[in-house]
Design a protein around this motif. Structure first.
Motif, PDB file in Angstrom:
ATOM      1  N   ARG A 121      72.522   3.566 -81.238  1.00 17.19           N
ATOM      2  CA  ARG A 121      72.579   5.025 -81.109  1.00 17.19           C
ATOM      3  C   ARG A 121      72.656   5.417 -79.630  1.00 17.19           C
ATOM      4  O   ARG A 121      72.126   4.732 -78.766  1.00 17.19           O
ATOM      5  N   ASN A 122      73.302   6.542 -79.375  1.00 14.78           N
ATOM      6  CA  ASN A 122      73.474   7.028 -78.008  1.00 14.78           C
ATOM      7  C   ASN A 122      72.221   7.800 -77.585  1.00 14.78           C
ATOM      8  O   ASN A 122      72.069   8.976 -77.887  1.00 14.78           O
ATOM      9  N   ILE A 123      71.343   7.131 -76.844  1.00 17.42           N
ATOM     10  CA  ILE A 123      70.072   7.728 -76.437  1.00 17.42           C
ATOM     11  C   ILE A 123      70.214   8.669 -75.242  1.00 17.42           C
ATOM     12  O   ILE A 123      69.211   9.150 -74.711  1.00 17.42           O
ATOM     13  N   ALA A 124      71.429   8.964 -74.832  1.00 17.07           N
ATOM     14  CA  ALA A 124      71.650   9.963 -73.787  1.00 17.07           C
ATOM     15  C   ALA A 124      71.813  11.359 -74.383  1.00 17.07           C
ATOM     16  O   ALA A 124      71.665  12.348 -73.680  1.00 17.07           O
TER      17      ALA A 124
ATOM     18  N   ASN B 168      73.211   5.921 -71.163  1.00 14.30           N
ATOM     19  CA  ASN B 168      72.282   6.301 -70.114  1.00 14.30           C
ATOM     20  C   ASN B 168      70.897   6.579 -70.717  1.00 14.30           C
ATOM     21  O   ASN B 168      70.782   7.313 -71.689  1.00 14.30           O
ATOM     22  N   SER B 169      69.863   6.011 -70.104  1.00 14.60           N
ATOM     23  CA  SER B 169      68.514   6.124 -70.663  1.00 14.60           C
ATOM     24  C   SER B 169      67.623   7.126 -69.931  1.00 14.60           C
ATOM     25  O   SER B 169      66.449   7.271 -70.279  1.00 14.60           O
ATOM     26  N   ARG B 170      68.141   7.836 -68.946  1.00 16.23           N
ATOM     27  CA  ARG B 170      67.309   8.737 -68.150  1.00 16.23           C
ATOM     28  C   ARG B 170      66.563   9.767 -69.009  1.00 16.23           C
ATOM     29  O   ARG B 170      65.347   9.951 -68.867  1.00 16.23           O
ATOM     30  N   ARG B 171      67.246  10.450 -69.897  1.00 12.12           N
ATOM     31  CA  ARG B 171      66.578  11.467 -70.722  1.00 12.12           C
ATOM     32  C   ARG B 171      65.512  10.835 -71.627  1.00 12.12           C
ATOM     33  O   ARG B 171      64.434  11.395 -71.809  1.00 12.12           O
ATOM     34  N   ALA B 172      65.828   9.679 -72.171  1.00  7.16           N
ATOM     35  CA  ALA B 172      64.851   8.979 -73.017  1.00  7.16           C
ATOM     36  C   ALA B 172      63.615   8.609 -72.204  1.00  7.16           C
ATOM     37  O   ALA B 172      62.486   8.656 -72.715  1.00  7.16           O
ATOM     38  N   GLN B 173      63.817   8.270 -70.937  1.00 10.16           N
ATOM     39  CA  GLN B 173      62.679   7.940 -70.078  1.00 10.16           C
ATOM     40  C   GLN B 173      61.819   9.176 -69.826  1.00 10.16           C
ATOM     41  O   GLN B 173      60.586   9.099 -69.860  1.00 10.16           O
ATOM     42  N   GLU B 174      62.455  10.301 -69.565  1.00  8.41           N
ATOM     43  CA  GLU B 174      61.689  11.535 -69.349  1.00  8.41           C
ATOM     44  C   GLU B 174      60.891  11.884 -70.605  1.00  8.41           C
ATOM     45  O   GLU B 174      59.709  12.248 -70.527  1.00  8.41           O
ATOM     46  N   LEU B 175      61.524  11.751 -71.747  1.00  9.32           N
ATOM     47  CA  LEU B 175      60.821  12.051 -72.994  1.00  9.32           C
ATOM     48  C   LEU B 175      59.734  11.024 -73.280  1.00  9.32           C
ATOM     49  O   LEU B 175      58.725  11.344 -73.922  1.00  9.32           O
ATOM     50  N   GLY B 176      59.909   9.809 -72.803  1.00  7.42           N
ATOM     51  CA  GLY B 176      58.856   8.800 -72.927  1.00  7.42           C
ATOM     52  C   GLY B 176      57.597   9.211 -72.183  1.00  7.42           C
ATOM     53  O   GLY B 176      56.469   9.016 -72.671  1.00  7.42           O
ATOM     54  N   LYS B 177      57.772   9.797 -71.010  1.00  2.00           N
ATOM     55  CA  LYS B 177      56.615  10.294 -70.245  1.00  2.00           C
ATOM     56  C   LYS B 177      55.924  11.423 -71.022  1.00  2.00           C
ATOM     57  O   LYS B 177      54.698  11.501 -71.058  1.00  2.00           O
ATOM     58  N   TRP B 178      56.719  12.291 -71.636  1.00  2.00           N
ATOM     59  CA  TRP B 178      56.174  13.359 -72.469  1.00  2.00           C
ATOM     60  C   TRP B 178      55.435  12.770 -73.666  1.00  2.00           C
ATOM     61  O   TRP B 178      54.320  13.184 -73.985  1.00  2.00           O
ATOM     62  N   ALA B 179      56.050  11.788 -74.327  1.00  2.00           N
ATOM     63  CA  ALA B 179      55.434  11.156 -75.495  1.00  2.00           C
ATOM     64  C   ALA B 179      54.079  10.545 -75.134  1.00  2.00           C
ATOM     65  O   ALA B 179      53.130  10.608 -75.936  1.00  2.00           O
ATOM     66  N   GLU B 180      53.973   9.980 -73.940  1.00  2.00           N
ATOM     67  CA  GLU B 180      52.687   9.420 -73.501  1.00  2.00           C
ATOM     68  C   GLU B 180      51.613  10.505 -73.454  1.00  2.00           C
ATOM     69  O   GLU B 180      50.474  10.262 -73.844  1.00  2.00           O
ATOM     70  N   THR B 181      51.971  11.704 -72.995  1.00  2.00           N
ATOM     71  CA  THR B 181      50.982  12.787 -72.925  1.00  2.00           C
ATOM     72  C   THR B 181      50.582  13.265 -74.310  1.00  2.00           C
ATOM     73  O   THR B 181      49.552  13.924 -74.457  1.00  2.00           O
ATOM     74  N   ARG B 182      51.379  12.944 -75.301  1.00  2.00           N
ATOM     75  CA  ARG B 182      51.108  13.341 -76.687  1.00  2.00           C
ATOM     76  C   ARG B 182      50.492  12.200 -77.498  1.00  2.00           C
ATOM     77  O   ARG B 182      50.314  12.317 -78.707  1.00  2.00           O
ATOM     78  N   GLY B 183      50.215  11.076 -76.831  1.00  2.00           N
ATOM     79  CA  GLY B 183      49.573   9.945 -77.501  1.00  2.00           C
ATOM     80  C   GLY B 183      50.482   9.072 -78.339  1.00  2.00           C
ATOM     81  O   GLY B 183      50.009   8.263 -79.132  1.00  2.00           O
TER      82      GLY B 183
END
Length: 178
Positions: free
Chosen positions: A102-105, A69-84
């Protein structure tokens, strides 16, 4: 990658949106044969074709038997964007999932990835626990549904959609240059 080439050759700007790719997948993942509802003997030839396309793009892609499941990775991707570091995050998640299996969930796995791209691994837990970027992911998922997107990758330019691993010439037509 063709999109990288397009950005080098033309004044295009990409905006990345996430997509709910099999959101029903449990945290522990599931076998691809179960997800795709195919017999095991059909998986290897199917993956071989996908690896050929990826290789033509210069993208590493390993054979794998599970999806996560990639949902958490997607949320962290949005965070990573705010951090450049959005691009670095996307690349790290791609490598972890599609190359290393690797299990990205898993939160701990995501914390390790965060450190790899220069983010605070401990902050990952707080970002996810507080659902700081859940609404942004929900908005992307809604946008995808409204646009009728049901497969990845999908590219949209001025209302025209290009789905799948398209040829460079198709991208040129998409932006009105081919």
């Amino acid at each position: 990658m063709r999109t990288d080439r397009l950005a080098r050759e033309f004044p295009v700007e990409f905006r990345w949106y996430v997509f709910p790719l099999h959101p029903e997948t449990p945290e522990e993942g599931m076998e691809l044969t179960d997800l795709l509802k195919i017999p095991a003997e059909q998986l290897a030839p199917m993956q071989a074709r996908v690896r050929e396309v990826a290789a033509a793009e210069g993208l590493p892609l390993a054979e794998r038997s599970r999806t996560y499941n990639s949902r958490r990775a997607q949320e962290l991707g949005k965070w990573a964007e705010t951090r450049g570091v959005g691009d670095a995050w996307r690349q790290a998640v791609y490598r972890a999932f599609f190359v290393e299996g690797r299990n990205i969930a898993l939160v701990e796995e995501l914390a390790r990835l965060a450190v790899e791209v220069g983010l605070d691994g401990e902050a990952v837990k707080a970002v996810l626990a507080q659902e700081r970027f859940a609404a942004a992911v929900d908005a992307d998922w809604q946008r995808a549904e409204e646009a009728g997107i049901s497969a990845v990758p999908s590219h949209i330019c001025e209302g025209t959609r290009l789905v799948g691993f398209a040829k460079y010439q198709d991208f040129l037509r998409l932006i009105g240059r081919g």
